[in-house]
Structures are given as structure tokens and as C-alpha cells.
Design a protein around this motif. Structure first.
Motif, PDB file in Angstrom:
ATOM      1  N   VAL A  29      -3.544   0.823   3.582  1.00  0.00           N
ATOM      2  CA  VAL A  29      -3.267   0.539   2.173  1.00  0.00           C
ATOM      3  C   VAL A  29      -1.800   0.138   2.054  1.00  0.00           C
ATOM      4  CG1 VAL A  29      -5.039   2.054   1.228  1.00  0.00           C
ATOM      5  CG2 VAL A  29      -2.799   2.987   1.792  1.00  0.00           C
ATOM      6  N   ARG A  36      -6.448   6.532   1.187  1.00  0.00           N
ATOM      7  CA  ARG A  36      -7.708   6.426   0.460  1.00  0.00           C
ATOM      8  C   ARG A  36      -8.818   7.170   1.198  1.00  0.00           C
ATOM      9  NH1 ARG A  36      -9.329   0.077   1.770  1.00  0.00           N
ATOM     10  NH2 ARG A  36      -9.214   0.263   4.054  1.00  0.00           N
ATOM     11  N   SER A  38     -12.195   6.672  -0.386  1.00  0.00           N
ATOM     12  CA  SER A  38     -13.387   6.144  -1.032  1.00  0.00           C
ATOM     13  C   SER A  38     -13.574   4.666  -0.701  1.00  0.00           C
ATOM     14  CB  SER A  38     -13.300   6.318  -2.558  1.00  0.00           C
ATOM     15  OG  SER A  38     -12.156   5.651  -3.062  1.00  0.00           O
ATOM     16  N   CYS A  39     -14.789   4.215  -0.814  1.00  0.00           N
ATOM     17  CA  CYS A  39     -15.133   2.833  -0.518  1.00  0.00           C
ATOM     18  C   CYS A  39     -14.542   1.899  -1.566  1.00  0.00           C
ATOM     19  CB  CYS A  39     -16.653   2.679  -0.476  1.00  0.00           C
ATOM     20  SG  CYS A  39     -17.213   0.969  -0.274  1.00  0.00           S
ATOM     21  N   PRO A  40     -13.842   0.845  -1.175  1.00  0.00           N
ATOM     22  CA  PRO A  40     -13.266  -0.076  -2.154  1.00  0.00           C
ATOM     23  C   PRO A  40     -14.318  -0.929  -2.859  1.00  0.00           C
ATOM     24  CG  PRO A  40     -12.916  -0.900   0.069  1.00  0.00           C
ATOM     25  CD  PRO A  40     -13.488   0.477   0.202  1.00  0.00           C
ATOM     26  N   HIS A  41     -15.561  -0.900  -2.370  1.00  0.00           N
ATOM     27  CA  HIS A  41     -16.621  -1.719  -2.966  1.00  0.00           C
ATOM     28  C   HIS A  41     -17.463  -0.925  -3.964  1.00  0.00           C
ATOM     29  CE1 HIS A  41     -15.741  -4.878  -0.058  1.00  0.00           C
ATOM     30  NE2 HIS A  41     -15.770  -3.970   0.889  1.00  0.00           N
ATOM     31  N   GLY A  43     -16.968   2.587  -4.515  1.00  0.00           N
ATOM     32  CA  GLY A  43     -16.236   3.727  -5.049  1.00  0.00           C
ATOM     33  C   GLY A  43     -16.698   5.066  -4.534  1.00  0.00           C
ATOM     34  N   CYS A  60     -19.578   1.038   5.010  1.00  0.00           N
ATOM     35  CA  CYS A  60     -19.758   2.171   4.107  1.00  0.00           C
ATOM     36  C   CYS A  60     -21.175   2.723   4.259  1.00  0.00           C
ATOM     37  CB  CYS A  60     -19.511   1.735   2.665  1.00  0.00           C
ATOM     38  SG  CYS A  60     -19.913   2.992   1.421  1.00  0.00           S
ATOM     39  N   ILE A  67     -15.801  -1.800   5.544  1.00  0.00           N
ATOM     40  CA  ILE A  67     -14.677  -1.096   4.924  1.00  0.00           C
ATOM     41  C   ILE A  67     -13.590  -0.702   5.916  1.00  0.00           C
ATOM     42  CG2 ILE A  67     -16.026  -0.148   3.013  1.00  0.00           C
ATOM     43  CD1 ILE A  67     -16.164   2.482   4.619  1.00  0.00           C
TER      44      ILE A  67
END
Length: 238
Positions: A29, A36, A38-41, A43, A60, A67
Motif C-alpha cells: 500500500v 490492509r 481486506s480485499c480491495p474488490h 471489501g 481473494c 489481490i
């Protein structure tokens, strides 16, 4: 070293790469963003607090979107690095220092490629652990010099710091320099010179190749991977 021992060491390296995968995901990041989980796609939470693991597929578990690092890349990179170290014939605490730098180097290299940074949470233990292991090597009477390793760490850090002030290098590279300098300097000043130079040579060749195929970054070069490759290559073959 017997082929079976090299293969077993490579398997251990693959496990180290698997352990590095969630770290690479969490820390890939931009600074100063927090790690992070959590999945950026979708959540969804992908890293358990107590057992942070990610599938080797780099996808994910919930939405199957990519991811993390590419499939098997951390595992393969660490396995190759560990096998090369085992093939080099070093043993004892010095070999442990080589494996330590390799394990952290794989994670740092992948993060640097992803977001062009080397986070303190990895560079600091990489440096501290390297110096501790080299101290153990000196206490065990292994060939090498702890004093020279410490001096080499200081010299390489100073050189990289000057380059950072000139805008030619990031501070993350400076913070990783003590580990690389100490590992190389343990053997000799010549190894330090060629190990440091190898990073720049590998980087130059790689970036020229990337430019030739139109894939070179124009604003910033991730030097971390070249730094790790050059240092380990020279350390293992010296």
C-alpha cells in the motif's frame, strides 16, 4: 551439497515464500497508509488476525479476484534463493544470515515492485537479525570479520544516504542497506564492492531491457529487487 539437501532447503524456502505472501499483500500500500487486511474488490476480510495466510493462487477467497502477489511467485522466488544459498556451500550462522536476508529480501522486493517502497516493519528486523546472526557467527569462530561487517554496513548506508539526498534512491533502500552491507562485508571489502555494484549492474541491464520492450517505469525504479539479487548472488558465490 547433496541434491536432496538442496531440494529440502528449497522446500523450506517455498514455505518461507508462502509465509511472506500475506505480508506482501498487507504492506503493498502507498505510504503512509496502514497495512490492509481486506480485499480491495469486495471489501471482505482476507487476512485472519491470528493466522494470516493467503492462497498461493493470489486470489481473494470470497470473490476470486487477484489481490496478492502473482500465483506462486513468492514461493518460487524464495525456493530459488534458498536453493542457491544451499548450493553455495556456506553453513553455520553465516548461512543463517544469508537465509534471513533472502527471506526478507523476497518480501521487500515484491512490495517494492508493487508500490515502490520498502516498509520499516521489514527493513528494521532484516537489519537487526542479520547483525545478530553475524555476531553469533563471530562468537562461533566462523571465517569472517564482525568488525568489518559492521563497518561495511555503515559505509554502504552512508553511500546510499548520499544517493537518497541526491534523489537517486529511496529511504527504504537506505534502511535496508545495513543488512546488505553487513552480509557482504563479513567476507571482505571486495565482496562488499562487487555485491553493491552487482545491484546497479543488474538494475541497469533490467531497465534497459524493459525500455526495449516499452515496459520501463519512467518516474521511479524499484531498486530493492536488484539490491537483493546482486547482494545474494555475490555473497553465495564468494
Amino acid at each position: 551439497m547433496p541434491a536432496l539437501s538442496v531440494a529440502l532447503t528449497a522446500a523450506i524456502g517455498a514455505m518461507a515464500g508462502a509465509a511472506a505472501r500475506p505480508v506482501v499483500f498487507a504492506r503493498s500500500v502507498p505510504a503512509p497508509a496502514a497495512a490492509r487486511n481486506s480485499c480491495p474488490h469486495c471489501g471482505g476480510t482476507v487476512l485472519d488476525r491470528w493466522l494470516p495466510v493467503l492462497p498461493a493462487s493470489g486470489r481473494c477467497p470470497a470473490c476470486a479476484q487477484a489481490i496478492g502477489p502473482r500465483p506462486l511467485v513468492p514461493e518460487a522466488a524464495a525456493a530459488i534463493a534458498f536453493a542457491a544459498i544451499a548450493s553455495g556451500g556456506a553453513n553455520g550462522w553465516f548461512a543463517a544470515a544469508q537465509y534471513w536476508v533472502a527471506a526478507f529480501g523476497v518480501a521487500l522486493a515484491l512490495i517494492d515492485i508493487a508500490v515502490q517502497r520498502l516498509p520499516d516493519v521489514l527493513t528494521l528486523p532484516a537489519c537487526g537479525g542479520t547483525l545478530i546472526l553475524l555476531t553469533a557467527a563471530a562468537m562461533a569462530g566462523e571465517p569472517g570479520s564482525l568488525g568489518r561487517a559492521a563497518a561495511a554496513a555503515a559505509v554502504l548506508t552512508a553511500v546510499f544516504l548520499l544517493m537518497a539526498f541526491a534523489g537517486a534512491m529511496g529511504l527504504g533502500d537506505v534502511k535496508f542497506a545495513p543488512a546488505v552491507g553487513a552480509l557482504l562485508g563479513w567476507s571482505s571489502w571486495t565482496v562488499l564492492f562487487w555485491g553493491a555494484a552487482a545491484g546497479f549492474i543488474v538494475g541497469a541491464v533490467s531497465e534497459v531491457a524493459r525500455m526495449a520492450v516499452g515496459r520501463a517505469r519512467r518516474s521511479h525504479v524499484s531498486f530493492g529487487p536488484y539490491m537483493v539479487i546482486g547482494a545474494l548472488a555475490v555473497s553465495v558465490t564468494s
